[in-house]
Enzyme design. Structure first.
Site, PDB file in Angstrom:
ATOM      1  N   GLU A 255       0.859  -1.195   0.000  1.00 14.83           N
ATOM      2  CA  GLU A 255       0.000   0.000   0.000  1.00 14.83           C
ATOM      3  C   GLU A 255       0.886   1.234   0.000  1.00 14.83           C
ATOM      4  OE1 GLU A 255      -2.655   0.317   3.364  1.00 14.83           O
ATOM      5  OE2 GLU A 255      -3.463  -1.690   3.070  1.00 14.83           O
ATOM      6  N   GLU A 306     -13.948   5.109  -0.053  1.00 13.79           N
ATOM      7  CA  GLU A 306     -14.727   4.110   0.691  1.00 13.79           C
ATOM      8  C   GLU A 306     -15.493   4.792   1.824  1.00 13.79           C
ATOM      9  OE1 GLU A 306     -12.275   0.333   1.335  1.00 13.79           O
ATOM     10  OE2 GLU A 306     -10.816   1.664   0.405  1.00 13.79           O
ATOM     11  N   LYS A 309     -15.475   3.823   5.821  1.00 12.11           N
ATOM     12  CA  LYS A 309     -14.304   4.047   6.668  1.00 12.11           C
ATOM     13  C   LYS A 309     -14.556   5.271   7.535  1.00 12.11           C
ATOM     14  CE  LYS A 309     -10.591   1.733   4.732  1.00 12.11           C
ATOM     15  NZ  LYS A 309      -9.171   1.815   4.413  1.00 12.11           N
ATOM     16  N   GLU A 314      -9.576   9.124   5.793  1.00 12.92           N
ATOM     17  CA  GLU A 314      -9.692   7.682   5.525  1.00 12.92           C
ATOM     18  C   GLU A 314     -10.664   7.373   4.385  1.00 12.92           C
ATOM     19  OE1 GLU A 314      -7.772   5.384   6.508  1.00 12.92           O
ATOM     20  OE2 GLU A 314      -6.679   6.606   7.957  1.00 12.92           O
TER      21      GLU A 314
END
Ligand SMILES: *[C@@H]1O[C@H](CO)[C@@H](O)[C@H](O)[C@H]1NC(C)=O
Length: 333
Positions: A255, A306, A309, A314
């Site tokens: 990542e 997303e 999250k 985030e």
């Protein structure tokens, strides 16, 4: 003249094609309630020429959608499955029979990751035994090409300068055991590495240019010169590996990325675009100062924003919005 011109044009076109066909991977995080169907996501990867895909758990819907795709896939186990996978060969066999064997002929599973950032923590001591059991399970059904490993964060006690890289005291013994296993198979250790967090926590001392792969003056560490924080972080981890006798274990970046929103001015669409573009140019052409020839497999976090999250940065790491429109021009597809 005309012929040689055509010849040169073909060569140039091939070089350009080759340059485009980089080993780019993107993490397929799925913590959103508005994300496209897995089949549409796999098609998006293919359309964009993204070669590698990482999933965090062995979702049957995603694995089914991956059939026949030719993507290089990294499949994670759930962290909470580690104790049973470590203590029971039967549990590891069953995991492989459920999540790997049915797809062996039509998915290119390249990595299996036992745990995501579980070192240090209650699952840490289970990682090495779980890797061994999954390897045994794969071998028993004739699968030998899959790299079995784990994903860690920057678990270093010190990382600056890179020559000072060393694992924390609570992670050293576990990392010795994990890398002992990896050394026998040649599998890489996978590293989540986030220059963003280092930069955003200390912008007074770290320049944006250094975080963005475009420092003009290097940070000098003995015989090595660092023009990017990314390289310095990866090499600090490499030095830490060497310190425990694991310098031969390759590093893959599982990542990295930059958020587009949530902590202005450090987060912005422009910064994310610059970071990821310069990252790709860098990692597809060269290694780090301490391993210049070592091109690392690298995954960008993440495919989508997303919404399940935590609020703030985030939720804002995606290359794409859930409706599949790009957050910024980056991958042409
Ligand atoms: C490392 O492996 C040895 C031998 O299997 C084991 O006895 C020890 O408990 C392990 N240490 C850690 C911290 O996992």
């Amino acid at each position: 003249m005309e012929h040689s011109f055509i010849f040169v044009s073909i060569i140039t076109a091939q070089l350009l094609l080759f340059a485009d066909a980089v080993h780019i991977g993107v993490d397929y995080g799925r913590l959103g309630n508005n994300l496209p169907a897995p089949r549409d996501v796999i098609n998006l990867y293919k359309r964009c020429g993204i070669e590698s895909l990482r999933i965090y758990d062995p979702s049957p819907q995603v694995l089914d959608a991956l059939r026949g795709s030719n993507l290089r896939v990294s499949v994670g186990t759930r962290n909470e499955d580690l104790p049973s996978l470590a203590s029971s060969q039967a549990a590891a066999n069953s995991w492989v029979n459920t999540n790997v064997a049915p797809y062996r002929n039509n998915i290119n599973i390249n990595w299996i990751t036992l745990g995501n950032e579980v070192i240090p923590g209650p699952y840490a001591t289970h990682v090495a035994p779980a890797i061994i059991n999954i390897q045994n399970a794969l071998r028993s059904i004739g699968l030998t090409g899959i790299k079995v490993t784990t994903v860690t964060s920057m678990i270093l006690a010190s990382s600056y300068p890179p020559s000072a890289g060393a694992f924390t005291s609570e992670t050293t013994a576990v990392m010795r055991n994990v890398t002992f296993v990896l050394k026998q198979t040649g599998a890489p250790i996978m590293l989540n590495v986030y220059p963003y967090f280092a930069y955003a926590s200390d912008p007074a001392h770290i320049s944006l240019d250094y975080a963005m792969f475009r420092a003009r003056t290097p940070i000098v560490d003995g015989q090595f010169q660092y023009f990017s924080l990314f390289d310095a972080m990866v090499d600090a981890y490499y030095v830490a590996l060497k310190r425990i006798g694991a310098g031969s274990v390759p590093i893959a970046v599982s990542e990295t990325g930059w958020p587009t929103a949530g902590n202005s001015p450090y987060t912005s669409i422009a910064n994310a675009q610059t970071y990821n573009r310069n990252l790709l140019n860098h990692v597809t052409r060269q290694g780090t100062p301490r391993k210049p020839g070592g091109i690392m497999d690298t995954f960008i976090f993440a495919m989508f924003n997303e919404n399940k999250k935590p609020n703030g940065i985030e939720q804002n790491w995606g290359l794409f919005y859930p409706n599949i429109s790009p957050v910024y021009p980056f991958i042409h597809c």
